[in-house]
Design an enzyme around this catalytic site. Sequence first.
Site, short mmCIF file in Angstrom:
data_model
loop_
_atom_site.label_atom_id
_atom_site.label_comp_id
_atom_site.label_asym_id
_atom_site.label_seq_id
_atom_site.Cartn_x
_atom_site.Cartn_y
_atom_site.Cartn_z
N THR A 133 0.82 -1.21 0.00
CA THR A 133 0.00 0.00 0.00
C THR A 133 0.85 1.27 0.00
OG1 THR A 133 -1.45 1.27 1.47
CG2 THR A 133 -0.10 -0.37 2.52
N ASP A 134 0.26 2.37 -0.46
CA ASP A 134 0.96 3.65 -0.40
C ASP A 134 1.02 4.19 1.03
OD1 ASP A 134 -1.71 4.40 -0.07
OD2 ASP A 134 -1.71 5.92 -1.65
N GLU A 135 0.23 3.58 1.94
CA GLU A 135 0.16 4.11 3.31
C GLU A 135 1.48 3.94 4.07
OE1 GLU A 135 -3.48 3.37 5.41
OE2 GLU A 135 -4.58 3.05 3.55
N TYR A 159 -1.76 -0.60 11.00
CA TYR A 159 -1.90 -1.25 9.68
C TYR A 159 -0.71 -0.93 8.79
CZ TYR A 159 -3.25 -1.67 4.75
OH TYR A 159 -3.25 -1.95 3.41
N LYS A 163 2.28 -3.37 7.32
CA LYS A 163 2.56 -3.56 5.89
C LYS A 163 4.00 -3.15 5.58
CE LYS A 163 0.18 -4.68 2.94
NZ LYS A 163 -0.17 -6.03 2.40
P1 NAD Z 1 -9.41 -7.49 2.34
O1 NAD Z 1 -9.36 -7.24 3.81
O2 NAD Z 1 -10.68 -7.20 1.60
O3 NAD Z 1 -9.02 -9.01 2.03
C1 NAD Z 1 -8.00 -9.68 2.69
C2 NAD Z 1 -8.18 -11.17 2.44
O4 NAD Z 1 -7.09 -11.85 3.09
C3 NAD Z 1 -9.45 -11.74 3.03
O5 NAD Z 1 -10.08 -12.59 2.09
C4 NAD Z 1 -9.00 -12.52 4.25
O6 NAD Z 1 -9.83 -13.63 4.54
C5 NAD Z 1 -7.62 -12.94 3.82
N1 NAD Z 1 -6.72 -13.19 4.96
C6 NAD Z 1 -6.56 -12.42 6.07
N2 NAD Z 1 -5.66 -12.98 6.89
C7 NAD Z 1 -5.23 -14.12 6.28
C8 NAD Z 1 -4.29 -15.11 6.62
N3 NAD Z 1 -3.60 -15.06 7.77
N4 NAD Z 1 -4.09 -16.13 5.76
C9 NAD Z 1 -4.78 -16.21 4.60
N5 NAD Z 1 -5.69 -15.30 4.23
C10 NAD Z 1 -5.91 -14.26 5.06
O7 NAD Z 1 -8.21 -6.65 1.74
P2 NAD Z 1 -8.05 -5.98 0.30
O8 NAD Z 1 -8.60 -4.61 0.36
O9 NAD Z 1 -8.54 -6.92 -0.73
O10 NAD Z 1 -6.47 -5.86 0.22
C11 NAD Z 1 -5.67 -6.90 -0.35
C12 NAD Z 1 -4.22 -6.52 -0.25
O11 NAD Z 1 -4.00 -5.30 -0.95
C13 NAD Z 1 -3.73 -6.26 1.19
O12 NAD Z 1 -2.44 -6.77 1.29
C14 NAD Z 1 -3.75 -4.76 1.31
O13 NAD Z 1 -2.77 -4.32 2.24
C15 NAD Z 1 -3.39 -4.34 -0.09
N6 NAD Z 1 -3.90 -3.04 -0.51
C16 NAD Z 1 -5.21 -2.72 -0.36
C17 NAD Z 1 -5.69 -1.49 -0.82
C18 NAD Z 1 -7.15 -1.11 -0.70
O14 NAD Z 1 -7.50 0.04 -1.01
N7 NAD Z 1 -8.04 -2.01 -0.31
C19 NAD Z 1 -4.81 -0.57 -1.41
C20 NAD Z 1 -3.45 -0.95 -1.56
C21 NAD Z 1 -3.02 -2.18 -1.11
P1 TYD Z 2 -10.68 3.67 4.34
O1 TYD Z 2 -11.64 3.19 3.29
O2 TYD Z 2 -10.77 3.07 5.71
O3 TYD Z 2 -9.21 3.58 3.75
P2 TYD Z 2 -7.79 4.15 4.33
O4 TYD Z 2 -7.97 4.65 5.69
O5 TYD Z 2 -6.95 2.92 4.27
O6 TYD Z 2 -7.38 5.21 3.37
O7 TYD Z 2 -10.89 5.22 4.50
C1 TYD Z 2 -10.67 6.11 3.43
C2 TYD Z 2 -10.78 7.51 4.00
O8 TYD Z 2 -12.13 7.72 4.43
C3 TYD Z 2 -9.91 7.74 5.22
O9 TYD Z 2 -9.38 9.06 5.17
C4 TYD Z 2 -10.88 7.62 6.38
C5 TYD Z 2 -12.19 8.09 5.81
N1 TYD Z 2 -13.40 7.48 6.38
C6 TYD Z 2 -14.44 8.30 6.85
O10 TYD Z 2 -14.37 9.55 6.77
N2 TYD Z 2 -15.55 7.71 7.39
C7 TYD Z 2 -15.66 6.35 7.49
O11 TYD Z 2 -16.69 5.85 8.03
C8 TYD Z 2 -14.61 5.52 6.98
C9 TYD Z 2 -14.69 4.02 7.07
C10 TYD Z 2 -13.50 6.13 6.45
#
Ligand code: NAD
Ligand code: TYD
Length: 352
Positions: A133-135, A159, A163
Amino acid sequence: MTILVTGGAGFIGSNFVLDWLETVGEPLVNLDALTYAGNKQNLSTILKDERHIFVCGDIGDQKMVARLLLEHQPRAIINFAAESHVDRSIRNPESFIQTNIVGTFRLLEAAREYWSGLSLEARGTFRFLHVSTDEVYGSLEPNSPPFTETSRYEPNSPYSASKAGSDHLVRAYQHTYGLPTLTTNCSNNYGPYHFPEKLIPLMIVNALDGKPLPVYGDGLQRRDWLYVKDHCSAIRRVLEKGLVGEVYNIGGGNERANIDIVRAICTLLDQMIPRADGHSYVEYISYVQDRPGHDRRYSIDASKIERELGWRPDETFESGIRKTVEWYLANQDWVASVTSGEYRNWIEQHYS
Ligand code: NAD
Ligand code: TYD
């Protein structure tokens, strides 16, 4: 040929698996622990597809992963599995450390052992792609340039710290053992199958239920947003063409303030499914207490992946958010099936 995908029942992982079978067609093993965030419903169209082998298990179970690798002989591992919700990491960081750091370590160990036993040729083509992630880069000042691959790691939440830890381990396994790794750092994704406790799906689902739309603090925190299918195409490109040991930032070029995202969703809902009383969904917006340590701004410079690998996103924010709202309107059964038990507990505990 086959690949191993971890976390393929979650939001991005399931989109990746569905797109992979549709576009590439190569068989894959999908290892997912099915935590609250993993939903087999996301995979309902491919549960009987012979090219998709689903295994319920933990990436931290090294022996089991080692067995899976030996049995299926994948040419690549793509690691999506993680705990991914910042707010949950603030309330309960333990599982983030366990899965994101220890789990990735165990997965790397199993991968290293498997990779060491491959033929010279197979060792050369094997890839371990770590999805991050970019975070990890922390929070930007309003006028600072966007994150590049060489930006300093300054994670601010449990988080992002977990990561960051996993990214460092992946780097070390390449540097120390020669494991052929690739790392991607992507901005905020949105699109189908997004679990409705994250900003965009939460706002859609709450608006349709006539519930408040909880905006943290002043709502002026900024994120870059990428349509999930574009993230999937970027990962396929990095897997195919990325250079071993390299890091690629992935972003949509769509930096927006949270409040503007929420307003955009309300405007689309006003057009697509107007409220019975004729008022706008905007009236449901409710400013609530801010997240502790809330990062103010993320922004991604994705010029490296564009320049070196020729990848660009297909969707603009406007086209992607329209598709997303349409998907949620057309898939209310899915929403109903994933917003039970653990989801309700979270909403009650977090927003009460
Ligand atoms: P998500 O939480 O929707 O899905 C995570 C999945 O991993 C779930 O299906 C969960 O059951 C599985 N999981 C959790 N712990 C596990 C373990 N110990 N063993 C096997 N499986 C396990 O997350 P997402 O949003 O789909 O993100 C996927 C990846 O992309 C993550 O690594 C996250 O850090 C990264 N990412 C997410 C975003 C975003 O905006 N959602 C952006 C950049 C990077
Ligand atoms: P989120 O989807 O949790 O992603 P991340 O924190 O990883 O960027 O949240 C996106 C943005 O939205 C973040 O700045 C927090 C904000 N947010 C709210 O304002 N209200 C909410 O109920 C949630 C879940 C997030």
